[in-house]
Design a protein around this motif. Structure first.
Motif, PDB file in Angstrom:
ATOM      1  N   CYS A  22       0.962  -1.191   0.101  1.00  0.00           N
ATOM      2  CA  CYS A  22      -0.077  -0.010  -0.116  1.00  0.00           C
ATOM      3  C   CYS A  22       0.903   1.312   0.188  1.00  0.00           C
ATOM      4  O   CYS A  22       0.659   2.240  -0.846  1.00  0.00           O
ATOM      5  CB  CYS A  22      -0.991  -0.048   1.213  1.00  0.00           C
ATOM      6  SG  CYS A  22      -1.883   1.336   1.628  1.00  0.00           S
ATOM      7  N   LYS A  23       1.785   1.303   0.789  1.00  0.00           N
ATOM      8  CA  LYS A  23       2.661   2.574   0.945  1.00  0.00           C
ATOM      9  C   LYS A  23       3.640   2.851  -0.012  1.00  0.00           C
ATOM     10  O   LYS A  23       4.201   3.830  -0.265  1.00  0.00           O
ATOM     11  CB  LYS A  23       3.302   2.295   2.407  1.00  0.00           C
ATOM     12  CG  LYS A  23       2.551   2.701   3.554  1.00  0.00           C
ATOM     13  CD  LYS A  23       3.289   2.620   4.806  1.00  0.00           C
ATOM     14  CE  LYS A  23       2.991   1.552   5.563  1.00  0.00           C
ATOM     15  NZ  LYS A  23       3.717   1.489   6.929  1.00  0.00           N
ATOM     16  N   ARG A  35       3.017   2.190  -3.131  1.00  0.00           N
ATOM     17  CA  ARG A  35       2.348   2.475  -4.525  1.00  0.00           C
ATOM     18  C   ARG A  35       2.727   3.906  -5.120  1.00  0.00           C
ATOM     19  O   ARG A  35       2.712   4.746  -4.171  1.00  0.00           O
ATOM     20  CB  ARG A  35       0.791   2.427  -4.369  1.00  0.00           C
ATOM     21  CG  ARG A  35       0.253   0.922  -4.085  1.00  0.00           C
ATOM     22  CD  ARG A  35      -0.114   0.205  -5.276  1.00  0.00           C
ATOM     23  NE  ARG A  35      -0.966   1.039  -6.338  1.00  0.00           N
ATOM     24  CZ  ARG A  35      -0.875   0.883  -7.610  1.00  0.00           C
ATOM     25  NH1 ARG A  35      -0.118   0.141  -8.184  1.00  0.00           N
ATOM     26  NH2 ARG A  35      -1.738   1.648  -8.361  1.00  0.00           N
ATOM     27  N   TYR A  53       0.514   6.579  -3.775  1.00  0.00           N
ATOM     28  CA  TYR A  53       0.366   6.894  -2.518  1.00  0.00           C
ATOM     29  C   TYR A  53       0.762   8.228  -2.073  1.00  0.00           C
ATOM     30  O   TYR A  53       1.826   8.650  -2.385  1.00  0.00           O
ATOM     31  CB  TYR A  53       1.210   5.742  -1.744  1.00  0.00           C
ATOM     32  CG  TYR A  53       0.660   5.841  -0.233  1.00  0.00           C
ATOM     33  CD1 TYR A  53      -0.472   5.183   0.251  1.00  0.00           C
ATOM     34  CD2 TYR A  53       1.335   6.567   0.740  1.00  0.00           C
ATOM     35  CE1 TYR A  53      -0.625   5.369   1.529  1.00  0.00           C
ATOM     36  CE2 TYR A  53       1.224   6.667   2.051  1.00  0.00           C
ATOM     37  CZ  TYR A  53       0.023   6.251   2.599  1.00  0.00           C
ATOM     38  OH  TYR A  53      -0.285   6.240   3.649  1.00  0.00           O
ATOM     39  N   TRP A  81      -9.052   6.705  -2.511  1.00  0.00           N
ATOM     40  CA  TRP A  81      -7.740   6.426  -2.846  1.00  0.00           C
ATOM     41  C   TRP A  81      -7.702   4.500  -2.519  1.00  0.00           C
ATOM     42  O   TRP A  81      -7.142   3.638  -3.025  1.00  0.00           O
ATOM     43  CB  TRP A  81      -6.512   6.951  -2.167  1.00  0.00           C
ATOM     44  CG  TRP A  81      -5.272   6.426  -2.364  1.00  0.00           C
ATOM     45  CD1 TRP A  81      -4.790   6.778  -3.583  1.00  0.00           C
ATOM     46  CD2 TRP A  81      -4.743   5.430  -1.918  1.00  0.00           C
ATOM     47  NE1 TRP A  81      -3.288   5.948  -3.729  1.00  0.00           N
ATOM     48  CE2 TRP A  81      -3.509   5.296  -2.725  1.00  0.00           C
ATOM     49  CE3 TRP A  81      -4.884   4.295  -0.900  1.00  0.00           C
ATOM     50  CZ2 TRP A  81      -2.470   4.245  -2.516  1.00  0.00           C
ATOM     51  CZ3 TRP A  81      -3.683   3.535  -0.696  1.00  0.00           C
ATOM     52  CH2 TRP A  81      -2.615   3.178  -1.278  1.00  0.00           C
ATOM     53  N   PHE A 109      -7.229   1.302  -4.231  1.00  0.00           N
ATOM     54  CA  PHE A 109      -6.000   0.352  -4.018  1.00  0.00           C
ATOM     55  C   PHE A 109      -6.640  -0.962  -3.814  1.00  0.00           C
ATOM     56  O   PHE A 109      -6.113  -1.873  -4.456  1.00  0.00           O
ATOM     57  CB  PHE A 109      -5.531   0.975  -2.742  1.00  0.00           C
ATOM     58  CG  PHE A 109      -4.588  -0.194  -2.237  1.00  0.00           C
ATOM     59  CD1 PHE A 109      -3.285  -0.225  -2.799  1.00  0.00           C
ATOM     60  CD2 PHE A 109      -4.747  -0.899  -1.390  1.00  0.00           C
ATOM     61  CE1 PHE A 109      -2.224  -1.245  -2.369  1.00  0.00           C
ATOM     62  CE2 PHE A 109      -3.855  -1.961  -0.717  1.00  0.00           C
ATOM     63  CZ  PHE A 109      -2.418  -2.057  -1.187  1.00  0.00           C
TER      64      PHE A 109
END
Length: 183
Positions: free
Chosen positions: A87-88, A90, A93, A107, A111
């Motif tokens: 996640c972080k 991407r 992000y 967002w 995701f």
């Protein structure tokens, strides 16, 4: 996250953490996946939202067995940690955070769609969580094996060894060493 398929089965963005918010996410996920009142184990951290009496009572009503990370062990759930890292990291992000809760929700929704339907997991032999969750991974992997086998037969000099392993991934354990000891 469903451990077997790595599919994100429930996600929400709230302005704050609470047992009521956790309960809402869990109940919605159980209903959406059609597994309410089936034997489910929910592994969570030791935070107050996950250990609140109201939540644990509701989990009991739903037939969900709670499981908790060991105190002061940050990598007790490597699957969740890997998800957070994905996640972080991407490219989209936001490095400076979100402007508001609506932007964060949008967002996260995008995701989750990408992660479940497009992201091919190396640990799942490059199928998506949704493909594995629906049981389509075996047919996909069988086709890949056939393609690789045919390619090797057609051009044997291009292959120095075996083809890639396209066998479906078996059972998944949160703490494999504990599972093996119990067996």
């Amino acid at each position: 996250m469903d451990l077997y398929s790595r599919k994100i089965v429930g996600s929400e963005v709230f302005l704050g953490e609470s047992a009521a918010n956790s309960q809402q996410v869990i109940e919605r996920a159980l209903l959406r996946e059609g597994v309410a009142h089936r034997p489910i184990v929910l592994h969570g951290d030791n935070g107050p939202a996950m250990k609140a009496a109201t939540l644990t009572a509701r989990l009991d009503q739903l037939g969900v067995k709670p499981s908790y990370s060991r105190p002061r062990v940050s990598d007790d759930n490597p699957f969740s940690e890997a998800l957070f890292r994905t996640c972080k990291y991407r490219p989209d992000y936001p490095p400076n955070g979100f402007a508001d809760v609506h932007e964060a929700r949008d967002w996260v929704l995008g995701f989750v769609r990408w992660y479940n339907h497009e992201h091919r997991h190396s640990s799942l032999r490059y199928v998506t969580p949704q493909e594995r969750h629906e049981g389509r991974d075996q047919a996909i992997l069988a086709r890949r094996h056939a393609i690789y086998t045919a390619a090797k037969q057609a051009n044997p000099r291009r292959w120095s060894g075996r083809t890639r392993n396209w066998e479906p991934v078996g059972a998944v354990w949160l703490n494999p060493e504990k599972a093996l000891e119990a067996a």
